[in-house]
Design an enzyme around this catalytic site. Structure first.
Site, mmCIF file in Angstrom:
data_model
loop_
_atom_site.group_PDB
_atom_site.id
_atom_site.type_symbol
_atom_site.label_atom_id
_atom_site.label_comp_id
_atom_site.label_asym_id
_atom_site.label_seq_id
_atom_site.Cartn_x
_atom_site.Cartn_y
_atom_site.Cartn_z
ATOM 1 N N CYS A 1 19.881 40.506 69.513
ATOM 2 C CA CYS A 1 19.485 39.108 69.670
ATOM 3 C C CYS A 1 20.552 38.168 69.124
ATOM 4 O O CYS A 1 21.638 38.083 69.689
ATOM 5 C CB CYS A 1 18.115 38.892 69.042
ATOM 6 S SG CYS A 1 17.351 37.356 69.596
ATOM 7 N N HIS B 1 15.028 42.938 72.300
ATOM 8 C CA HIS B 1 14.607 43.568 71.047
ATOM 9 C C HIS B 1 14.218 45.030 71.240
ATOM 10 O O HIS B 1 13.059 45.337 71.517
ATOM 11 C CB HIS B 1 13.433 42.797 70.434
ATOM 12 C CG HIS B 1 13.854 41.482 69.868
ATOM 13 N ND1 HIS B 1 14.234 41.316 68.567
ATOM 14 C CD2 HIS B 1 14.004 40.278 70.464
ATOM 15 C CE1 HIS B 1 14.577 40.055 68.362
ATOM 16 N NE2 HIS B 1 14.456 39.404 69.493
ATOM 17 N N GLU C 1 13.712 47.144 69.083
ATOM 18 C CA GLU C 1 12.743 47.552 68.060
ATOM 19 C C GLU C 1 11.325 47.118 68.430
ATOM 20 O O GLU C 1 10.374 47.505 67.752
ATOM 21 C CB GLU C 1 13.141 46.952 66.698
ATOM 22 C CG GLU C 1 12.721 45.507 66.451
ATOM 23 C CD GLU C 1 13.564 44.490 67.212
ATOM 24 O OE1 GLU C 1 14.440 44.899 67.997
ATOM 25 O OE2 GLU C 1 13.344 43.267 67.020
#
Lengths: 1081, 356
Positions: free
Chosen positions: B251, B335, B337
């Site tokens: 990001c 993202h 994650e």
């Protein structure tokens, strides 16, 4: 497959799902139509096999060749022989097409003719269908399944259950919609259910029950490059234990956290990759409500009812995309069909909630078990869209169309034991919850008894609180304190209350129609009006030109602009599929939309049935996926300001709105509201017939038993009795004597001044004849006369219908035409209509007249090859039309429409036909003569040509005589006949050898008919009920029910049995001609 | 039914949207952005990348499952993405005053009040989203009936990264490889994803000169606001790029790595905030659904000669990641994650750890 390989596929065969049945309904018309559209776009020649003549997919121009033939390996092979396709699609015709495809694959037929299976490979299908393979497959990737054992005998089932520990669930392998499955709390129950399940499938599964867990589904798509998306997830309102087809379902899930949602999503993708799906599949989970533990329930490697729902819920055309992926495209090659700019590789973001509610028709069946469980009984469903759960579910409860106004303010339900009714769910469960909340039950108490997640119950409680607040509200205060009034009205509307519900809460028992209008005026004066929102797949992130709309009160602005140019025409759809109104009206609606577009108007559809083609946003210029109530239709008309509204293509729901819309000066196209009322109102219609000198069966509306007896003295038994207020059971009945009459009226109905009963003379052994026609200004432009195979007394929706008629006197036809002409003129009909007649000798009587399209419009349109609805729509639009130069006398072939029954799913229901309709679907087949057409049609609705043994119990003396010729034929063909007492005597007296078998009531004698059925020694049962005496009913019921439960073909009508026997005795199956629709000229 | 105070969302184009309060009551201002995710509000609210922003959820039903317990594991929050709520305010359509979930500790409303964060409901969030889409992200404020007014604020003019970054070096875990994590506003799940892979994480403040430390790989985290505010971080990355140690960014990390490689960033009209952003790995047929939350993007055309795009957004063609042509440096705009959102790209952590 690369682009070059895609190009190589020139001709593709698609298998349809046949007649609508419980567990396999209109959703496959939608998915098949989408797939055909996708193929067409590629320039591929398409062949469709589907005997369901009322579908949209079997309409002209959807597929290149259409075969109205049974979807069975035998017929599919013969079509393959003839057509020589390159590829076949198996995933778009439900379990019927899938099973047929697997059989063709296993028999080596597909290989033999070099037909490539497009999309998911057959091995992957088998891996998901065979439970043992499935569990093994998921074990390989450490995905948990429900502990289950596949067994082949009752003994092994009992052993497996003992190991797993009760309660267990039994399922039949390879069965649609959970057929033959059920919960067992002990060994006794297990043995009963195992036996039944084994009659459907050689393999049954015994599983540990996870009753009370959440049930969650994901719709997953994968392309051949291994790219995967989950298009939608759905959460069942009812926890595990109730079949997902029987559950209220919401999308997206509401009670899952991010971690839970994505855990299941990730698993779904892992599964689809490992199994190797190319296209679409559905993964069902059981999910622990107290941890993140889960089990995979099943994977459907095909388009399903859930995928149709997911498509409508999200706007993502799953079937269309799946078909393209089957041809070898990657998801990245395709565009999002709503935005037309962004990629089809994405996951829709919803900014609304949808709520699916099943529609049951259990009231139509005698003796049926009303408890909901692991097998499906509902006949249709609705989808409601809202921006609060309260709004969506209240809309949905109105949409199911069973006289309910939402979650509250309904007529009071009599529930003797609320605890029990909450704990043992029936089709009334949601209203039991409403009642319990009113009775002071807390959310926690209801949760304890139902295991429904508290979140849903809390929201329902909000509705009850608002209702209570409205009930306490003083009208004068509403007028005085506008601010408080606005607050309350808005909250009620945001929670999905209709004007009717609000009025009833305010006026209670005194409420009348005018109060509803008061509410409407009052809230409009406060600026409380619904807004129109788009379903755009991306929650407004990207601009979308979508015409897929719904209305909500949670909003301040419309998403679309209204032109007010009066160049749009609104068509009202037919609502939820149910017994009596089904895919045929969807066909009618779609034809009307097509015609409107062709003639340069914008077409607008209002409908809320996710299983339809008419709610495909491609089919019209604007789709309002919303209610067909007076209130909502008016909301839309006020916004849309159309040229006019078409009511006559959507069955009875729109027809019922005619008078009220007319009062609001809505421009109803075609026949006027007052004419509709003159046909619908029994008294007005009857006096009109009298004045025209047209005969009708004598009838009277009566309010006391004494009056009924007087009338019966006049007309004699039997009589048809139709109560206006039904307590329980069927809405009408034929009574043959005083005892029956009293019994029926005591048990089923309430006779009083307030609730009169209509009693009509019932004419026996009369032919029933239908006329479907289109008129303009009272003049008939086109008509189709068809005859029922069965005598009058079998509901026209259940009867086997022949068109053109083969056994009617010319004189009768002429009289029918004349009478119909008089009626059309008297009612000044402009548009479609249908009249039903009785004919005995050459006398004809009118039974009823509907000033709208009827169930048989697609059938006669397709057999005659003249689109009645196109013509009718042009008439209603006031366009010039030519009288077609062709009529039924020109046809060199015969069409037969046969009914599909779903008794096997309706536990304990008596599978007998009567004056109330019981069939769930139909087929229409074309043949060179009656025998060929009837054989195709009967095989299409699941009958088989019997191998050897036939059991006959042929009813009354008259019926026995009717069946004599057929019995003789069977004997000559070498069939072994088995017959119960009277029938056996009759056959012997007439020189036809038969083995005598005994009724269940004659239990001391052998052989027992029931035992023979249990042992599968019978291939066909003809059981014709003689009369309605208790003993007769009981004996016959047991035989009929056993035939259904052991999956043995059953016929209960002498004339149909004769016709079927005549057909298979005179025609060898190999001599049936394989001709496509266009080859009948 | 709860009695609630009236509150309005006012946009700097003059639009006033009246709603009702369900959170803390104080006037607030910020940049109004929308997110189209359908679940995961506890994660979103604690995502530091939302610092300075008023978050609008397009999904109308919020609060259904309450919020989980505050629990720590290895010095990290177990269920949240940071130690506190970072949004300035939450704007929704329909609030569930009652919630239901086995793992819930309290209601969303109680949590907002505890953390003194404003929440309003009964807003036509679809109409609001359409306006934000057409005009681009706007400044906005929420004021309460009878309460004080407040001025509009453009949070992108302040250094939000400095505001949310840790203030001192924190070490996590005891893995065999050492990764320096530059905290521009890191989500805890990034740290969890690294710890799962036998890594010791050394979390350093955004402006900390990590080149003084010993490490095997460098990770640059997500964070709020305008990447141009982080010149000093970019300098440190450039310094690190003189060596050959693997670098991975997410990001804001993608934007800072791009800037270190010479590229420019720009502000998107209304950003990507959702769970359903499709990206394609450049030069392949591999596509992924990703979770995203960013208002700025890397300009593909300004990438240096040694760099190439790694992922491209399939909807609008914007940059979704870069990689160095010869060195082990790569980053993703989305993202991997997740938390909240789809988990399809978590394999990028494997790729990074394998490089160490």
């Amino acid at each position: 497959m690369n682009q070059a390989e895609i190009k190589k596929i020139k001709k593709v065969l698609l298998l349809g799902s046949g007649a609508l049945k419980i567990g396999e309904a209109g959703e496959f018309d939608y998915s098949g139509s989408q797939a055909l559209k996708a193929l067409k776009e590629e320039g591929i020649e398409t062949i469709l096999i589907n005997p369901n003549i009322a579908t949209v997919q079997t309409s002209e121009g959807v597929a290149d060749k259409i075969y109205f033939l049974p979807v069975t390996p035998y017929f599919v092979e013969r079509v393959i022989q003839k057509e020589n396709p390159d590829g076949i699609l198996l995933a778009f015709g439900g379990q019927t097409a899938l099973n047929c495809g697997v059989q063709l694959y296993q028999a080596g037929t597909l290989e033999k003719y070099n037909v490539q299976v497009l999309g998911t490979p057959v091995q992957a299908i088998m891996d998901t269908e065979d439970r043992e393979l499935f569990v093994k497959k998921l074990d390989e990737i450490d995905v948990k399944t429900i502990k289950s054992e596949a067994v082949n005998s009752i003994e092994d089932a009992a052993k497996a259950a003992a190991e797993l520990g009760y309660p267990v669930i039994i399922r039949a392998a390879y069965a649609l919609g959970g057929l033959g499955s059920g919960f067992c709390d002990n060994e006794e129950e297990l043995r009963i259910k195992a036996e039944k399940a084994l009659s459907f499938s050689p393999q049954i599964l015994v599983e540990k029950s996870l009753k009370g867990w959440k049930e969650i589904e994901y719709e997953v798509v994968r392309d051949r490059y291994d790219n995967c998306i989950t298009v939608c997830n759905m959460e069942n309102f009812d926890p595990l234990g109730i079949h997902t087809g029987e559950s209220i379902v919401v999308a997206p899930s509401q009670t899952l956290t991010n971690s839970e949602y994505h855990k299941l999503r990730e698993l779904a993708i892992r599964i689809i990759r490992h199994i190797g799906i190319v296209g679409e599949c559905n993964v069902q989970y059981a999910f622990d409500p107290k941890s993140e533990d889960y089990r995979v329930i099943e994977v459907n490697a095909r388009l399903s009812r859930s995928s149709a729902l997911a498509s409508k819920a999200t706007g993502y055309p799953l079937a269309f995309v799946a078909a393209k992926l089957g041809l070898g495209y990657g998801l990245f090659d395709l565009k999002n069909s709503v935005t037309k700019e962004t990629s089809a590789f994405f996951e829709p973001a919803l900014d609304y909630i949808v709520c699916k509610i099943p529609r049951w028709d259990l009231g139509k069946f005698q003796g049926v078990d009303r408890e909901l469980g692991s097998s499906m009984k509902s006949v249709g469903e609705v989808m409601a869209i809202g921006r609060t759960f309260e709004e969506a579910i209240q809309k949905g409860l109105r949409m199911i169309g069973q006289g309910m106004h939402g979650f509250v303010e309904n007529k009071d339900l009599v529930i003797p034991d609320i605890d029990k009714a909450l704990h043992e769910p029936t089709d009334k469960r949601i209203f039991v919850i409403s009642k319990a909340m009113r009775a002071g039950y807390t959310v926690d108490q209801i949760h304890e008894l139902t295991k429904i997640d508290c979140w849903f119950l809390q929201k329902l409680m909000n509705i009850v609180r608002t209702a209570q607040e409205l009930e306490k509200t003083d009208l004068a205060q509403l007028e005085a304190d506008k601010e408080a009034g606005r607050e309350l009205m808005r909250r009620a509307k945001v929670q999905g209350f209709s004007d009717f519900q609000i009025a009833r809460a305010l006026w209670k028992e005194e409420m009348e129609d005018c109060h509803m209008h008061w509410v409407r005026r009052y809230r409009k004066s406060l600026g409380i009006v619904p807004v129109v929102k788009q379903i755009d797949t991306l929650a407004a992130e990207y601009p979308a030109q979508t015409n897929y709309l719904y209305l909500t009160y949670s909003g301040i602005a419309n998403d679309v602009k209204y032109l007010g140019d009066k160049k749009s025409i609104v068509v009202l759809g037919s609502g939820a599929y149910r017994i009596g109104s089904s895919v045929e009206f969807d066909w009618c609606g779609v034809q009307a939309l097509n015609t409107i577009r062709k003639e340069g108007y914008r077409s607008v559809m209002i409908n809320y049935n996710p299983e339809t083609v008419s709610t495909d946003y491609d089919m019209c210029d604007r789709l309002y996926f919303d209610e067909l109530t007076f209130e909502r239709v008016m909301d839309i008309i006020e916004l849309e300001n159309p040229h006019g509204v078409i009511l006559s293509t959507g069955g009875q729901i729109p027809n019922n709105l005619a008078t009220r819309l007319d009062e609001q000066h809505v421009n109803i196209l075609g026949t006027t509201a007052s004419s509709i009322d003159n046909a619908e109102d029994r008294h007005k219609f009857s006096s009109m017939l009298d004045s025209l000198g047209i005969d009708q069966p004598r009838w009277r509306e009566l309010t006391s038993l004494a009056d009924i007896y007087d009338f019966v003295k006049e007309v004699g038994y039997p009589v048809l009795v139709r109560p206006s207020y039904v307590l329980s059971g069927a809405a009408m009945n034929v009574c043959s004597n005083n005892t029956e009459l009293e019994q029926f009226l005591q048990l089923a109905a309430n006779v009083s001044k307030k609730h009169p009963v209509v009693v009509s003379e019932f004419i026996q052994h009369a032919k029933e004849i239908e006329m479907d026609a289109v008129a303009r200004n009272g003049e008939i432009l086109i008509y189709a006369i068809s005859e029922h195979i069965e005598f009058a007394g079998v509901h026209s929706g259940d009867a086997t219908i022949q068109f053109p008629p083969q056994k009617l006197y010319v004189e009768t036809m002429r009289r029918i035409k004349k009478v119909a002409g008089q009626i059309a003129q008297a009612l000044n009909i402009s548009g479609p209509f249908n009249i039903q007649f009785l004919a005995k000798n050459n006398d004809i009587k009118v039974i009823e007249c509907n000033l709208r399209a009827s169930r048989s419009f697609p059938f006669v349109s397709k057999v005659l090859k003249i689109n009645f609805i196109e013509l009718a729509t042009k008439v209603m639009m006031g366009l010039p039309v030519e009288k077609p130069g062709k009529n039924e006398f020109d046809l060199d072939y015969v069409g037969i429409k046969a009914s599909q029954f779903s008794f096997s799913r309706l536990q304990k229901a008596d599978p007998v036909l009567g004056v109330d309709m019981a069939s769930t679907g139909e087929v229409g087949c074309i043949g060179l003569d009656t025998s060929e057409a009837i054989l195709k049609a009967m095989l299409s609705v699941g009958y088989q040509i019997p191998q050897k043994n036939i059991l006959l119990s042929t009813g009354s003396a008259k019926q026995k005589a009717d069946m004599l010729e057929a019995a003789q034929l069977l004997y000559e063909k070498g069939y072994s006949l088995f017959a119960t007492g009277g029938t056996h005597q009759f056959l012997t007296d007439n020189g036809i050898p038969a083995v005598k078998v005994y009724w269940p009531s004659e239990s001391e004698h052998e052989p027992q008919a029931l035992e023979m059925l249990h042992n599968k020694q019978i291939d066909l049962v003809v059981n014709i009920p003689k009369n309605l005496t208790q003993k007769e009913l009981d004996n016959g019921y047991k035989i009929r029910r056993a035939a259904i439960d052991f999956n043995i073909p059953l016929i209960t009508n002498a004339r149909l049995a004769s016709a079927f026997i005549q057909a298979f005795c005179s025609l060898n199956i190999d001599n049936i001609q394989i001709k496509s629709w266009d080859e009948y000229k | 039914m709860q009695t609630t105070k009236k509150a309005s969302l006012i946009l700097d184009d003059g639009t006033v949207l009246p709603g009702k309060s369900f959170g803390y009551e104080k006037p607030v201002a910020g940049e109004v952005v929308f997110n189209t995710a359908m679940m995961g509000y506890p994660e979103s609210l604690t995502d530091p990348s939302y610092s300075g922003q008023i978050l609008v959820t397009t999904y109308p039903l919020i609060g259904n499952y309450g919020v989980p317990r505050r629990e720590e594991e290895n010095g990290l929050s177990r269920f949240y993405e940071s130690e506190k709520i970072h949004v300035e305010a939450l704007v929704i359509s329909d609030y569930s005053f009652e919630y239901s979930h086995w793992n819930a500790d309290k209601s969303l409303a109680d949590w907002l009040k505890e953390e003194k964060i404003v929440g309003i409901y009964d807003i036509d969030t679809r109409e609001l989203t359409k306006r934000l889409r057409e005009h681009g992200s706007m400044k906005g404020k929420i004021v309460f009936e009878g309460g004080e007014d407040i001025d509009f604020i453009d949070p992108n003019l302040t250094n939000l990264v400095a505001k949310v970054s840790c203030k001192e070096v924190i070490r996590y875990g005891n893995g065999s490889k050492k990764v320096v994590l530059v905290d521009c506003g890191v989500k805890h799940n990034i740290i969890r994803c690294l710890l799962k892979r036998d890594v010791t994480v050394i979390r350093v403040p955004w402006d900390y000169d990590f080149n003084t430390l010993e490490f095997d790989g460098l990770f640059i985290s997500n964070g709020p606001g305008d990447p141009d505010m982080c010149g000093i971080t970019v300098e440190h990355i450039r310094q690190a790029m003189k060596g050959d140690k693997p670098i991975f960014g997410i990001c804001m990390g993608n934007q800072l790595l791009s800037k270190a490689g010479g590229a420019r960033t720009y502000k998107l009209k209304y950003g990507h905030r959702s769970h359903n952003q499709p990206v394609r790995k450049v030069g392949t047929n591999k596509c992924f659904i990703t979770s995203q939350n960013h208002g700025f993007a890397v300009d593909n055309s300004t990438l240096g000669a040694d760099w190439e795009p790694l992922f491209i957004n399939m909807n609008d063609g914007t940059n979704e990641g870069i990689r160095h042509k010869s060195k082990p440096y790569f980053s993703a705009q989305f993202h991997p994650e997740a938390a909240s959102g789809p988990t399809d790209t978590e394999f990028l952590f494997d790729e990074f750890v394998n490089m160490l």
